[in-house]
Design a protein around this motif. Structure first.
Motif, mmCIF file in Angstrom:
data_model
loop_
_atom_site.group_PDB
_atom_site.id
_atom_site.type_symbol
_atom_site.label_atom_id
_atom_site.label_comp_id
_atom_site.label_asym_id
_atom_site.label_seq_id
_atom_site.Cartn_x
_atom_site.Cartn_y
_atom_site.Cartn_z
ATOM 1 N N LEU A 127 32.607 -1.474 49.547
ATOM 2 C CA LEU A 127 32.088 -2.728 48.989
ATOM 3 C C LEU A 127 32.030 -3.797 50.084
ATOM 4 O O LEU A 127 32.942 -4.612 50.223
ATOM 5 N N PRO A 128 30.966 -3.840 50.874
ATOM 6 C CA PRO A 128 30.941 -4.719 52.047
ATOM 7 C C PRO A 128 30.899 -6.214 51.745
ATOM 8 O O PRO A 128 31.230 -7.026 52.600
ATOM 9 N N PHE A 129 30.493 -6.599 50.517
ATOM 10 C CA PHE A 129 30.349 -8.021 50.206
ATOM 11 C C PHE A 129 31.461 -8.556 49.304
ATOM 12 O O PHE A 129 31.416 -9.713 48.889
ATOM 13 N N LEU A 130 32.453 -7.740 49.008
ATOM 14 C CA LEU A 130 33.582 -8.182 48.196
ATOM 15 C C LEU A 130 34.460 -9.124 49.016
ATOM 16 O O LEU A 130 34.761 -8.842 50.178
ATOM 17 N N ARG A 131 34.867 -10.236 48.405
ATOM 18 C CA ARG A 131 35.680 -11.243 49.081
ATOM 19 C C ARG A 131 36.905 -11.588 48.230
ATOM 20 O O ARG A 131 36.919 -11.336 47.019
ATOM 21 N N PRO A 132 37.920 -12.213 48.835
ATOM 22 C CA PRO A 132 39.108 -12.597 48.070
ATOM 23 C C PRO A 132 38.796 -13.458 46.846
ATOM 24 O O PRO A 132 39.448 -13.317 45.809
ATOM 25 N N GLU A 133 37.791 -14.325 46.931
ATOM 26 C CA GLU A 133 37.479 -15.176 45.780
ATOM 27 C C GLU A 133 36.929 -14.375 44.599
ATOM 28 O O GLU A 133 37.123 -14.739 43.437
ATOM 29 N N HIS A 134 36.270 -13.240 44.878
ATOM 30 C CA HIS A 134 35.799 -12.377 43.795
ATOM 31 C C HIS A 134 36.985 -11.710 43.102
ATOM 32 O O HIS A 134 37.036 -11.645 41.873
ATOM 33 N N VAL A 135 37.924 -11.227 43.897
ATOM 34 C CA VAL A 135 39.114 -10.590 43.326
ATOM 35 C C VAL A 135 39.924 -11.619 42.535
ATOM 36 O O VAL A 135 40.430 -11.331 41.451
ATOM 37 N N ALA A 136 40.010 -12.847 43.049
ATOM 38 C CA ALA A 136 40.726 -13.908 42.336
ATOM 39 C C ALA A 136 40.077 -14.188 40.985
ATOM 40 O O ALA A 136 40.775 -14.367 39.976
ATOM 41 N N ALA A 137 38.751 -14.208 40.932
ATOM 42 C CA ALA A 137 38.048 -14.436 39.664
ATOM 43 C C ALA A 137 38.316 -13.302 38.681
ATOM 44 O O ALA A 137 38.532 -13.538 37.485
ATOM 45 N N LEU A 138 38.318 -12.073 39.181
ATOM 46 C CA LEU A 138 38.638 -10.926 38.325
ATOM 47 C C LEU A 138 40.059 -11.011 37.796
ATOM 48 O O LEU A 138 40.321 -10.749 36.616
ATOM 49 N N LEU A 139 40.989 -11.394 38.649
ATOM 50 C CA LEU A 139 42.387 -11.511 38.240
ATOM 51 C C LEU A 139 42.552 -12.600 37.179
ATOM 52 O O LEU A 139 43.255 -12.407 36.178
ATOM 53 N N ARG A 140 41.890 -13.738 37.381
ATOM 54 C CA ARG A 140 41.963 -14.816 36.380
ATOM 55 C C ARG A 140 41.405 -14.347 35.040
ATOM 56 O O ARG A 140 41.967 -14.623 33.985
ATOM 57 N N ALA A 141 40.284 -13.617 35.078
ATOM 58 C CA ALA A 141 39.688 -13.126 33.835
ATOM 59 C C ALA A 141 40.594 -12.106 33.149
ATOM 60 O O ALA A 141 40.771 -12.141 31.928
ATOM 61 N N ALA A 142 41.174 -11.195 33.921
ATOM 62 C CA ALA A 142 42.060 -10.180 33.342
ATOM 63 C C ALA A 142 43.315 -10.818 32.746
ATOM 64 O O ALA A 142 43.826 -10.374 31.723
ATOM 65 N N ALA A 143 43.799 -11.880 33.388
ATOM 66 C CA ALA A 143 45.006 -12.568 32.909
ATOM 67 C C ALA A 143 44.693 -13.583 31.815
ATOM 68 O O ALA A 143 45.603 -14.209 31.265
#
Length: 195
Positions: free
Chosen positions: A95-111
């Motif tokens: 996933l060459p365009f994945l960034r920490p802010e994308h993972v943070a958004a996913l984590l916020r949504a999951a939580a």
């Protein structure tokens, strides 16, 4: 970023048939192997678990699915055995365009922090592509929910084990879900412009 502890699993094995059997996570984009770019998107992971052949990723725990090359479900099982945090990012190694802010958004949504979910947090959150399709190897999950789903699952499809968990689906800018399945994908990633 969310104050929730998480681990990360990167699935970095597979046969890469559409790339002629090349080591897809080891292919270079912007001067780095794809798997390193994905690892850079989870800098706050308590544990980084890489499922596949050994990689030069300092601090990563490397494990293999049984049997090696057995597919994403056995790879998820192997990676999940190393997870200790309450949440886990489940990511493809390309996933060459994945960034920490994308993972943070996913984590916020999951939580359940961005949009409250009935009963608190959701089972997880996944990215969706431009056509609205869930990208099962670009998500964050409650570890307990993944373990429970795998315990009762005998199939081989990652979608089959994850879709019934009804994750939150996120469309984010920058095409963080873009993966490198073909040489054309790889060329686009190297040019820095997906799709």
């Amino acid at each position: 970023m969310v104050g929730v502890e998480y681990d990360a699993i990167i699935l970095a094995g597979g046969e890469a048939r559409r790339l002629g059997g090349r080591d897809k996570p080891g292919l270079q984009v912007r001067g780095k192997p794809l798997v390193e770019l994905v690892a850079a998107a989870v800098p706050q992971a308590a544990r980084l678990v890489v499922v596949g052949p050994p990689r030069n990723l300092p601090g990563a725990i490397t494990t293999r699915e049984d049997p090696p090359g057995g597919g994403p479900v056995p790879a998820l099982r192997a990676g999940l055995a190393e997870v200790t945090a309450p949440y886990v990012a489940l990511l493809a190694g390309d996933l060459p365009f994945l960034r920490p802010e994308h993972v943070a958004a996913l984590l916020r949504a999951a939580a359940g922090e961005d949009a409250p979910v009935r009963g608190g947090s959701a089972a997880g959150a996944v990215l969706v592509d431009d056509s609205g399709q869930a990208q099962w190897l670009a998500g964050v999950w409650r570890t307990a929910a993944l373990r429970a789903a795998l315990a009762g699952y005998a199939g081989r499809s990652l979608r089959g084990v994850l879709a019934p968990l009804e994750p939150v689906r996120l469309a984010l800018p920058g095409e963080p879900w873009f993966d490198c399945d073909t040489m054309d994908d790889l060329r686009q990633a190297r040019q820095g412009e997906p799709g």
